[in-house]
Scaffold this active site. Structure first.
Site, short mmCIF file in Angstrom:
data_model
loop_
_atom_site.label_atom_id
_atom_site.label_comp_id
_atom_site.label_asym_id
_atom_site.label_seq_id
_atom_site.Cartn_x
_atom_site.Cartn_y
_atom_site.Cartn_z
N GLN A 1 58.65 20.31 25.87
CA GLN A 1 59.84 19.72 25.90
C GLN A 1 60.39 20.20 27.42
O GLN A 1 59.75 21.54 27.84
CB GLN A 1 60.72 19.87 24.84
CG GLN A 1 61.58 21.52 24.98
CD GLN A 1 62.67 21.82 24.05
OE1 GLN A 1 63.61 22.15 24.38
NE2 GLN A 1 61.77 21.52 22.72
N GLU B 1 67.70 27.90 30.40
CA GLU B 1 68.05 28.72 29.20
C GLU B 1 67.48 30.09 29.16
O GLU B 1 66.17 29.98 30.21
CB GLU B 1 67.04 28.16 28.11
CG GLU B 1 67.02 26.75 27.25
CD GLU B 1 66.51 25.99 26.85
OE1 GLU B 1 66.56 25.56 25.86
OE2 GLU B 1 65.56 26.05 26.86
N HIS C 1 58.25 23.20 29.07
CA HIS C 1 58.35 25.06 27.66
C HIS C 1 58.27 24.44 26.61
O HIS C 1 58.74 23.03 25.96
CB HIS C 1 59.53 25.81 27.87
CG HIS C 1 60.91 25.45 27.84
ND1 HIS C 1 61.13 24.78 28.61
CD2 HIS C 1 61.14 25.46 26.27
CE1 HIS C 1 62.39 23.71 27.38
NE2 HIS C 1 62.56 24.48 26.70
N ARG D 1 61.53 15.40 25.37
CA ARG D 1 60.57 15.92 24.62
C ARG D 1 59.28 14.94 24.96
O ARG D 1 59.28 13.66 24.90
CB ARG D 1 60.55 15.89 22.69
CG ARG D 1 61.58 16.42 22.52
CD ARG D 1 61.51 16.29 21.06
NE ARG D 1 62.76 17.27 20.33
CZ ARG D 1 64.28 16.75 20.04
NH1 ARG D 1 64.83 15.53 20.72
NH2 ARG D 1 65.06 17.71 19.90
#
Length: 399
Positions: free
Chosen positions: A98, A125, A256, A275
């Site tokens: 994703q 993130e 990742h 995705r």
């Protein structure tokens, strides 16, 4: 006074089962939650995201509701005070391959497809490993990708021959995009003989050959997600293992996939995910190819090195130009830690040790699984009293 909260547990099929899950263990210690040994417990959310909001333990009300009354502010203002989503993940098998949109892309996707992309925020993130944590992230250095393309004959079955030669002759983003577009559109029936050929061909090779071509990882991915297009992604993305305490940052557009292990994770308050493989969910390849970061990275470039403070018991991880940060704190038996003052809200979770927070009548016990929330400019005193060292993770907003 810091306020105890209860996180929101998410059950996804890739989570660790029952008592094996760190998420389930935390929920048991922090509430009357009962573990089902057959249920996958994947994520613990701490924050005010609509898809999984934390509860104020003593008040038994959503954290945003309490905050709205306490600071007399609307939801938009509260989101500025608590701009992050803090998580614990227990990964038993690979998550989807994703990436996440930047702010402008997120707003556009939310406007066009609100039933799929349900908020207009970006989702950078940061991940810190709690156990050994297997990941794929970022495109490999070009020479590594070219070596795999030249040496793995199954790629001639996967891509039109001209696509491979174009990329081998000249590294261009448009050539990689064409390779991915052709590959990620393959049906499971088309992938089956290609994956089978690779596994059969390498099955009897020496261990060093198997290691070079990631045989064990490819075999594992193919068992988890039979005939999925994402099974061959380790030849294009960096595969590595974060040791406990190591950190990595994932910027917008970086492809990742988490593969196995436990981690804490902090991100902007969003749940936008695009995705393309290793998932039964929607594979939105066209959107992914539009927002993907095609830059090549080394593993060292993907990892984030913490900055020690004080005697080294505090390790600070602040990603560049983001609205959140993470700090790992270690407190030895008998020692006391005084938290830093933050201009936005902060949340911390205890993952080992026993101790106490506060003083006098306001003193509260800290133990494995305790989660506390602090308002802006609020600080706290934390003492480890037993079973040290106490390890805590603080997530905080950066204004």
């Amino acid at each position: 006074m810091p306020m105890e909260i209860i996180g929101h547990m998410q059950s996804y099929e890739w989570g660790k089962l029952g008592k094996e899950s760190l998420v389930a263990q935390i929920m048991c210690k922090n509430s009357d939650f009962k573990i089902n040994d057959q249920t996958p417990y994947a994520e613990l959310w701490m924050g005010i995201h609509n898809n999984g909001e934390s509860i104020v333990k003593d008040k038994e009300q959503p954290l945003s509701t309490w905050l709205k009354k306490y600071v007399n502010a609307e939801k938009s203002t509260i989101e500025q005070l608590l701009p992050f989503l803090f998580k614990v993940l227990s990964v038993n098998k690979a998550l989807s391959i994703q990436c996440h949109p930047n702010k402008q892309q997120a707003m556009d996707l939310f406007k066009k497809m609100p039933t799929i992309y349900k908020d207009g925020n970006h989702k950078p993130e940061m991940t810190i490993a709690v156990t050994e944590f297997q990941v794929m992230s970022g495109f490999r250095p070009v020479d590594e990708i070219k070596t795999f393309l030249k040496e793995i004959p199954e790629f001639e079955m996967l891509f039109p021959k001209g696509l491979i030669s174009n990329y081998l002759n000249e590294h261009k983003e448009e050539y990689m995009k064409e390779i991915l577009k052709a590959w990620l559109a393959k049906k499971e029936s088309e992938m089956e003989p290609i994956i089978k050929s690779f596994l059969n061909r390498l099955g009897n090779k020496d261990d060093d050959v198997k290691e070079k071509y990631h045989f064990s990882l490819i075999k594992q991915l193919s068992e988890w997600y039979p005939n999925d297009v994402g099974v061959f992604m380790p030849f294009f993305l960096n595969y590595f293992i974060l040791k406990p305490g190591e950190c990595m940052f994932i910027a917008a557009g970086v492809p990742h996939a988490y593969i196995k292990g436990d981690c804490v994770e902090c991100m902007a308050c969003s749940d936008n995910v695009v995705r393309c493989g290793l998932t039964p969910k929607l594979k939105d390849v066209n959107v992914l190819l539009e927002i993907l970061d095609f830059k090549s990275y080394t593993v060292d470039q993907l990892k984030m090195v913490g900055v020690p403070k004080g005697t080294g018991n505090v390790m600070v991880f602040n990603p560049p130009k983001q609205e959140f940060g993470l700090t790992r704190v270690t407190v030895q038996n008998g020692e006391t830690y005084q938290s830093s003052v933050c201009k936005a809200c902060s949340i911390f979770i205890v993952l080992s040790g026993v101790g106490e927070i506060g003083a006098g009548k306001g003193k509260k016990v800290l133990k494995f699984g305790s989660i506390f929330f602090l308002l802006p400019n609020e600080t706290c005193s934390i003492k480890c009293t037993n079973e040290g060292p106490m390890v805590l993770y603080f997530a905080y907003g950066v204004k």
